[in-house]
Structure formats: C-alpha cells, structure tokens
Design an enzyme around this catalytic site. Sequence first.
Site, PDB file in Angstrom:
ATOM      1  N   ASP A   1      -0.457  55.661   9.791  1.00 12.23           N
ATOM      2  CA  ASP A   1      -1.478  54.647  10.035  1.00 12.23           C
ATOM      3  C   ASP A   1      -2.756  54.844   9.233  1.00 12.23           C
ATOM      4  O   ASP A   1      -3.621  53.967   9.208  1.00 12.23           O
ATOM      5  CB  ASP A   1      -1.818  54.583  11.533  1.00 12.23           C
ATOM      6  CG  ASP A   1      -2.132  55.949  12.134  1.00 12.23           C
ATOM      7  OD1 ASP A   1      -2.826  56.751  11.475  1.00 12.23           O
ATOM      8  OD2 ASP A   1      -1.685  56.215  13.271  1.00 12.23           O
TER       9      ASP A   1
ATOM     10  N   HIS B   1       4.676  61.841   6.181  1.00 13.66           N
ATOM     11  CA  HIS B   1       5.539  60.660   6.236  1.00 13.66           C
ATOM     12  C   HIS B   1       4.988  59.496   5.417  1.00 13.66           C
ATOM     13  O   HIS B   1       5.513  58.391   5.477  1.00 13.66           O
ATOM     14  CB  HIS B   1       5.753  60.205   7.681  1.00 13.66           C
ATOM     15  CG  HIS B   1       6.605  61.139   8.480  1.00 13.66           C
ATOM     16  ND1 HIS B   1       6.695  61.097   9.860  1.00 13.66           N
ATOM     17  CD2 HIS B   1       7.419  62.156   8.095  1.00 13.66           C
ATOM     18  CE1 HIS B   1       7.513  62.039  10.286  1.00 13.66           C
ATOM     19  NE2 HIS B   1       7.963  62.703   9.239  1.00 13.66           N
TER      20      HIS B   1
ATOM     21  N   CYS C   1       6.802  49.769  -6.120  1.00 13.81           N
ATOM     22  CA  CYS C   1       7.961  48.974  -6.505  1.00 13.81           C
ATOM     23  C   CYS C   1       9.213  49.844  -6.499  1.00 13.81           C
ATOM     24  O   CYS C   1       9.170  51.016  -6.882  1.00 13.81           O
ATOM     25  CB  CYS C   1       7.742  48.367  -7.885  1.00 13.81           C
ATOM     26  SG  CYS C   1       9.115  47.308  -8.433  1.00 13.81           S
TER      27      CYS C   1
ATOM     28  N   CYS D   1      10.209  49.527 -10.698  1.00 14.88           N
ATOM     29  CA  CYS D   1       9.351  49.930 -11.814  1.00 14.88           C
ATOM     30  C   CYS D   1       8.198  50.774 -11.284  1.00 14.88           C
ATOM     31  O   CYS D   1       8.047  50.940 -10.066  1.00 14.88           O
ATOM     32  CB  CYS D   1       8.845  48.699 -12.578  1.00 14.88           C
ATOM     33  SG  CYS D   1       7.447  47.842 -11.793  1.00 14.88           S
TER      34      CYS D   1
ATOM     35  N   CYS E   1       7.597  43.210 -12.290  1.00 12.72           N
ATOM     36  CA  CYS E   1       9.005  43.066 -12.666  1.00 12.72           C
ATOM     37  C   CYS E   1       9.800  42.176 -11.713  1.00 12.72           C
ATOM     38  O   CYS E   1      10.966  41.874 -11.986  1.00 12.72           O
ATOM     39  CB  CYS E   1       9.669  44.440 -12.754  1.00 12.72           C
ATOM     40  SG  CYS E   1       9.949  45.225 -11.147  1.00 12.72           S
TER      41      CYS E   1
ATOM     42  N   THR F   1       2.088  65.486  19.508  1.00 13.01           N
ATOM     43  CA  THR F   1       3.411  65.405  18.886  1.00 13.01           C
ATOM     44  C   THR F   1       4.426  66.168  19.722  1.00 13.01           C
ATOM     45  O   THR F   1       4.106  67.224  20.280  1.00 13.01           O
ATOM     46  CB  THR F   1       3.405  65.961  17.449  1.00 13.01           C
ATOM     47  OG1 THR F   1       4.758  66.032  16.967  1.00 13.01           O
ATOM     48  CG2 THR F   1       2.778  67.343  17.372  1.00 13.01           C
TER      49      THR F   1
ATOM     50  N   PRO G   1      -0.302  65.876  27.012  1.00 16.29           N
ATOM     51  CA  PRO G   1      -0.077  65.771  28.463  1.00 16.29           C
ATOM     52  C   PRO G   1       1.336  66.165  28.887  1.00 16.29           C
ATOM     53  O   PRO G   1       1.556  66.577  30.023  1.00 16.29           O
ATOM     54  CB  PRO G   1      -0.340  64.288  28.760  1.00 16.29           C
ATOM     55  CG  PRO G   1      -1.081  63.766  27.584  1.00 16.29           C
ATOM     56  CD  PRO G   1      -0.620  64.577  26.411  1.00 16.29           C
ATOM     57  N   GLY G   2       2.317  66.022  27.976  1.00 21.42           N
ATOM     58  CA  GLY G   2       3.711  66.284  28.317  1.00 21.42           C
ATOM     59  C   GLY G   2       4.251  67.557  27.708  1.00 21.42           C
ATOM     60  O   GLY G   2       3.574  68.259  26.955  1.00 21.42           O
TER      61      GLY G   2
END
Length: 260
Positions: A116, A131, A139, A142, A163, A202, A228-229
């Site tokens: 983002d 990432h 492109c 090209c 192109c 993450t 939190p998890g």
Amino acid sequence: MTVSSSTNADIDAVAALLKHAERVLFITGAGISADSGLPTYRGIGGLYHERLTAEGLTIEEALSGEMMAQRPDISWRYIGEIESNCRGAKPSAAHLRIADLEAEKPGVWVLTQNVDGLHRMAGSEKVIQIHGTVHHLRCTECPHQRSVHDFAGLDLPPACPVCGGVLRPDIVLFGEMLPQKGLDQLTHVLESGVDLIVSIGTTSVFPYISGPVWWAQQNGIPSVEINPGDTEVSDIVDYRLRMGAADAMTQLWARMHELP
C-alpha cells in the site's frame, strides 16, 4: 522467557529497548495498515477471505503470475477492486511513529509485506517493500514503467503507451519469486548488525518474514511482537504486546521519551 501480556511494565520494558537501540528492524504486515482502514488480506485487502471470485477461483489463483500472463483481465479485475477499497488511506499512528524513529535513529529499517505504500507516505525512507507496491506499474512486454497515485481513470487492464503491451503493478503475485534486490537489502541489514527486531501486525507465516525473528533468537538479539492474536513467532519473541499497532506504537513513543 516471553512476556505475553501488555501491562504498563511490559510497555515500559519495550520502550526502554527502543530508546537505547540504535539499529532497529521493524517487520510489518497487514495489521499495521488495519488502523488506516484497510482490510487485511495478506497485506492487500480482506475482501476474499474464505470465498471464491465470480469466476469460481480462489484469490490466490486470480492473483497469480500465471493468471496475469494468461488472463490479465481477470487478475486486473481483482487488483483493481482491492486498490479501490484501499484508495485514500492515510498512514496510521504506527506508520508515523516508525518514521519518527527513523528520523531520530538512522539505523531504523522497515521490512514490509504490504503493497500500500503507507510507510513511504508516512516519511520512512529505509523501507524494503518485499512484495512491491501497487503505485508502480511496469510493462510486461517492454522496459516502460510509470508511477501512479491510484488506478482512477485507468482502463483495466491498462495498455502500455509505448508498445501496447499490458501494464501490471510491480507487486509479487502468487507463485512468483521475491525480488532479489529486497532479499539482498534484508541480508545486508542483518549482517550489518541489529540491536532490536520488532514484528508488527503479521502472522509471520512466510519464512522470509519469520526468519529474522528466529535469527534474533539464535544470536541473542532482543525481539518484540505487537499483535492482538497468536502468530508463528509468538512463542519465541522476548516481549509480546497483545495490542493493536497504532495504540502500541503511540504508547511506546510517548514512554520512550519519558524514560531517563
């Protein structure tokens, strides 16, 4: 021994680590952008969790390198939908505080899975976008490249003005290799020395994301997780703050500047 609660003492302990560390690697995932209002699907939007696309595909199939090569219209349909849901997002307090830390400590780096661009928008310069980013198009036929603020006004899939080939966002699609430049940057950061590793938002399911935390454990480098998890590295970090990213970084920033 891992500290897994989020008491004032725990936050003070992590704040002290941040205050005295000169070289810090932050590892960030979708959770840090959730505070910016972005849905959380592997860092690019939470729109297809446990459901198929209109074509009966998993989102991993629709957003694969193979699909982009064979049916770019399908890949672009969902890239465009995800981008539109993320459009207009601003950096969260967590993004901003990390950028502030980089301004104070030149040895601060960010390894992010997110595409983002919010870390750079917040002012961070030492960012490894492992990432890629949706804000850069290239492109497929090209060397033409271009930067875009968003996809508003683009025909999808967009055609190369040079192109006529198909443009694609410079992101790592499912089944594609990670950029060697990013991997080399990460290796350089670790080999140059790190005083602290902080994993934020993450699940650490990818080995190149959990790897630095394991490296820290093996080399006696303190590590912190803000999430939190439960994640793949929750049991091996030295300090675990069960908090959201923005809340945690806001409190840590304030406390580290109160400490003697």
